[in-house]
Design an enzyme around this catalytic site. Structure first.
Site, PDB file in Angstrom:
ATOM      1  N   ARG A   1      58.653  40.158  41.840  1.00  0.00           N
ATOM      2  CA  ARG A   1      59.144  39.498  42.927  1.00  0.00           C
ATOM      3  C   ARG A   1      60.757  38.875  42.723  1.00  0.00           C
ATOM      4  NH1 ARG A   1      55.502  35.978  46.075  1.00  0.00           N
ATOM      5  NH2 ARG A   1      54.843  35.617  44.118  1.00  0.00           N
TER       6      ARG A   1
ATOM      7  N   LYS B   1      39.503  42.485  35.565  1.00  0.00           N
ATOM      8  CA  LYS B   1      38.578  41.680  35.853  1.00  0.00           C
ATOM      9  C   LYS B   1      39.155  40.335  36.487  1.00  0.00           C
ATOM     10  CE  LYS B   1      36.952  38.263  33.514  1.00  0.00           C
ATOM     11  NZ  LYS B   1      38.123  37.296  32.850  1.00  0.00           N
TER      12      LYS B   1
ATOM     13  N   ASP C   1      37.573  45.777  30.966  1.00  0.00           N
ATOM     14  CA  ASP C   1      37.079  44.581  30.497  1.00  0.00           C
ATOM     15  C   ASP C   1      37.414  44.463  29.152  1.00  0.00           C
ATOM     16  OD1 ASP C   1      35.216  42.935  28.971  1.00  0.00           O
ATOM     17  OD2 ASP C   1      33.592  43.079  30.448  1.00  0.00           O
ATOM     18  N   HIS C   2      38.261  43.678  28.698  1.00  0.00           N
ATOM     19  CA  HIS C   2      38.873  43.791  27.451  1.00  0.00           C
ATOM     20  C   HIS C   2      38.101  43.820  26.168  1.00  0.00           C
ATOM     21  CE1 HIS C   2      39.288  39.262  27.286  1.00  0.00           C
ATOM     22  NE2 HIS C   2      39.354  39.697  25.854  1.00  0.00           N
TER      23      HIS C   2
ATOM     24  N   ASP D   1      33.772  34.240  35.221  1.00  0.00           N
ATOM     25  CA  ASP D   1      34.818  34.309  34.132  1.00  0.00           C
ATOM     26  C   ASP D   1      34.318  35.091  32.958  1.00  0.00           C
ATOM     27  OD1 ASP D   1      37.375  34.264  33.202  1.00  0.00           O
ATOM     28  OD2 ASP D   1      36.868  32.718  31.779  1.00  0.00           O
TER      29      ASP D   1
ATOM     30  N   HIS E   1      31.946  40.253  30.227  1.00  0.00           N
ATOM     31  CA  HIS E   1      32.053  40.197  28.675  1.00  0.00           C
ATOM     32  C   HIS E   1      30.568  40.167  28.302  1.00  0.00           C
ATOM     33  CE1 HIS E   1      36.225  40.108  29.559  1.00  0.00           C
ATOM     34  NE2 HIS E   1      36.333  38.568  28.980  1.00  0.00           N
TER      35      HIS E   1
HETATM   36  C1  BG6 Z   1      39.150  36.325  29.383  1.00  0.00           C
HETATM   37  C2  BG6 Z   1      38.904  35.081  30.124  1.00  0.00           C
HETATM   38  O1  BG6 Z   1      38.565  37.532  30.160  1.00  0.00           O
HETATM   39  O2  BG6 Z   1      38.548  36.320  28.141  1.00  0.00           O
HETATM   40  C3  BG6 Z   1      39.183  33.796  29.507  1.00  0.00           C
HETATM   41  O3  BG6 Z   1      39.267  35.101  31.552  1.00  0.00           O
HETATM   42  C4  BG6 Z   1      38.902  33.867  28.038  1.00  0.00           C
HETATM   43  O4  BG6 Z   1      38.857  32.789  30.024  1.00  0.00           O
HETATM   44  C5  BG6 Z   1      39.243  35.297  27.394  1.00  0.00           C
HETATM   45  O5  BG6 Z   1      39.291  32.967  27.363  1.00  0.00           O
HETATM   46  C6  BG6 Z   1      38.601  35.332  25.896  1.00  0.00           C
HETATM   47  O6  BG6 Z   1      38.956  36.485  25.687  1.00  0.00           O
HETATM   48  P1  BG6 Z   1      39.233  36.659  23.786  1.00  0.00           P
HETATM   49  O7  BG6 Z   1      39.571  38.233  23.742  1.00  0.00           O
HETATM   50  O8  BG6 Z   1      40.192  35.663  23.497  1.00  0.00           O
HETATM   51  O9  BG6 Z   1      37.703  36.536  23.365  1.00  0.00           O
END
Ligand code: BG6
Length: 554
Positions: free
Chosen positions: A47, A152, A181-182, A239, A244
């Site tokens: 934006r 997510k 979902d990383h 979260d 995860h």
């Molecule tokens: C995210 C959450 O999906 O994953 C965060 O929203 C969290 O709160 C993070 O800190 C943790 O990811 P990683 O890869 O640092 O373990």
């Protein structure tokens, strides 16, 4: 290595944190590894009044902070020239017509149909709207080339997840939707499948006959940071657990796949979720624990309570710690508990899956052998140390039959001697190749919400009267000990693989590492939960200790 087709990568929310910290560094890393196609354009939609150059400058500052390999000004220029900025109000249908015209123009110049990736890196409440407007502008119509990427959280609860998935599916087919979902992009998470299904010796013992219970820990030293706006409405269960931890749980509990096809893997994971024993609404408290951090010390730094963080309500009841117990009702796992826990501002940043094996059926060794009941375990260290540790008993050298717990380990760092790729790098690459294996399907997301709804409802209906109930820098609330000890089991301190050495994360190590002053140490101990007050030996093998005590008393 396959090369992706010509690609136009559109990021909605280009000026946001996610694009700055994760997406652009990951794309740049792919560029540096020559894995982006030659015909590649990144269109950032936002934006602000920026132009191409301003956007490039902003993104470059992110690269300097979050891309950890050396690179030259030329490298950056090479990548930056593919970045374009499009100022737009993403709730306005006109913006999508404009976008459509830009895409057509690029494809005409290239004289080819490009892969069109639409990545929603915006606040979640905009996902449905953006997907609809893309659909209405005809941008989802090409089922083969158009892709939608959703971050997510997918919904806030089961009802909102169902609603969002319905909106997405009105405009895109499931095969076009990539729900991120990383965690699934992390090497060590993917390795769970390699470990289980590429080696014949573990699968035969991966069941209720040999496994006593499983714990999954995702602990973070970080607090809420500057994300209170989001986190206040999310909390640890939404979260972290809903996505995860549940994904880790699925990988540990799933049946062997017939092939490595995306849907085959996703079917097997969905089967686990469908087999989870529903948590009875009236007993949700027996299956879950929530917590919120108070003040404390992290690595020698005094840190505030959650309720004192910027943007957090002074009376906030949002949980920053969540632990749950799940059972999987199938032949493999009947009555084997899975304990999942996660929290912010815990003693260490460490994630692991720990498979604890049953005791030997008969103890032939004399009491003087010092054998506990079931110390054997297999730990999959997810991060920051990446590897696998097996703990078991061995005979201590000497004339007597004294047993001692020992370890064997595999460390990524030692073995492969190069850093693992960032999760987003893997995931963005897979999106470009249209491989959905590491992405969540609608039914999985919904099933995960279904499992957690009784706990979410219980927590929404009852105010916690003890928040904050754990000190920053500890391993969480006392009640979390109760969740597992009610079953005669224990959380063990997570395992670390520092410099190839296997250690457990204990408070004394933490103190030593921080050079904490005496006052700080006292604060740590006062804030400590029962597990931290235990000696390392007790914490490691509590049952052996209890048994020794029993023997001594009798
Ligand atoms: C995210 C959450 O999906 O994953 C965060 O929203 C969290 O709160 C993070 O800190 C943790 O990811 P990683 O890869 O640092 O373990």
């Amino acid at each position: 290595m396959p090369t992706p087709n010509p690609t136009i990568f559109v990021i909605f929310g280009i000026t946001g944190d996610l694009a700055w910290r994760k997406l652009i560094p990951a794309l740049f890393s792919l560029y540096m590894a020559h894995r982006l196609p030659e015909k590649f354009v990144l269109i950032g939609v936002g934006r602000s009044d920026d132009d191409d150059e301003q956007l490039r400058g902003h993104l470059e500052s992110g690269i300097r902070q979050f891309y950890h390999q050396p690179f030259s000004a030329q490298d950056w220029q090479g990548f930056a020239q593919s970045i374009r900025y499009q100022k737009a109000d993403i709730t306005d249908a006109g913006a999508y017509q404009q976008l459509s015209a830009t895409l057509q123009q690029i494809e005409q110049t290239w004289q080819t149909q490009a892969e069109r990736i639409f990545y929603m890196a915006t606040p979640p409440f905009m996902f449905g709207r953006i997907a609809s407007l893309l659909g209405e502008a005809g941008l989802s119509a090409d089922r083969t080339h158009a892709r939608l990427v959703v971050e997510k959280p997918i919904g806030h609860d089961l009802a909102s997840a169902l609603e969002l998935n319905q909106t997405l599916i009105q405009h895109f087919e499931e095969s076009q939707i990539f729900r991120i979902d990383h965690y699934l992009g992390k090497e060590t998470v993917q390795n769970i499948m390699a470990f289980r299904f590429a080696n014949p010796m573990f699968e035969p013992i991966w069941n209720r006959r040999y496994v006593d219970h499983v714990t999954i820990t995702v602990a973070e030293e970080l607090g809420v940071g500057n994300r209170a706006g989001y986190y206040e409405h999310a909390g640890a269960l939404r979260d972290m657990v809903q996505n995860h931890l549940i994904q880790l749980f699925c990988l540990v509990a799933m049946e062997p796949p017939v092939s490595f096809e995306a849907d085959e893997i996703r079917n097997k994971k969905a089967d686990v979720l469908h087999a989870v024993r529903p948590i009875p609404a009236e007993h949700a408290g027996e299956f879950s624990v929530r917590g919120q951090y108070g003040p404390g010390w992290i690595k020698g730094e005094e840190v505030p309570a959650y309720r004192e963080e910027a943007g957090v309500a002074p009376e906030s009841n949002t949980e920053t710690y969540a632990a749950i117990k799940l059972f999987v009702d199938n032949w493999r796992w009947q009555d084997v508990p899975f304990y999942l826990r996660t929290g912010k501002r815990l003693a260490e940043t460490v994630s692991e899956v720990s498979i604890r094996f049953r005791a030997v059926p008969h103890q032939a060794f004399p009491v003087s052998g010092k054998m506990g009941r079931h110390p054997d375990r297999l730990v999959m260290c997810i991060q920051p140390d990446e590897g696998i540790v097996l703990k078991f008993y061995a005979k201590q050298p000497g004339p007597e039959m004294h047993l001692k717990p020992v370890t064997m380990h595999f460390s990524y760092q030692e073995e492969f001697k190069r850093p693992s790729p960032e999760a987003y790098e893997t995931l963005l690459w897979d999106i470009m190749l249209k491989d959905q294996t590491l992405f969540m399907r609608a039914d999985q997301v919904e099933a995960a919400w279904r499992i957690l709804m009784p706990v979410l409802e219980e927590w929404a209906n009852t105010e916690p009267d003890d928040f904050p109930n754990y000190g920053s820098g500890t391993w969480g609330p006392e009640e979390a000990e109760g969740l597992i000890s009610a079953d005669g089991r224990y959380w063990l301190l997570p395992t670390k693989l520092e410099g190839g050495q296997v250690q457990s994360c204990d408070l004394s190590a933490l103190r030593a590492k921080t050079n904490a002053s005496e006052a700080q140490q006292r604060a740590l101990v006062q804030a400590g939960t029962s597990s931290e007050k235990q000696t390392e030996e007790q914490a490691e093998y509590p049952e052996a200790q209890a048994e020794k005590q029993e023997v001594m008393t009798s």
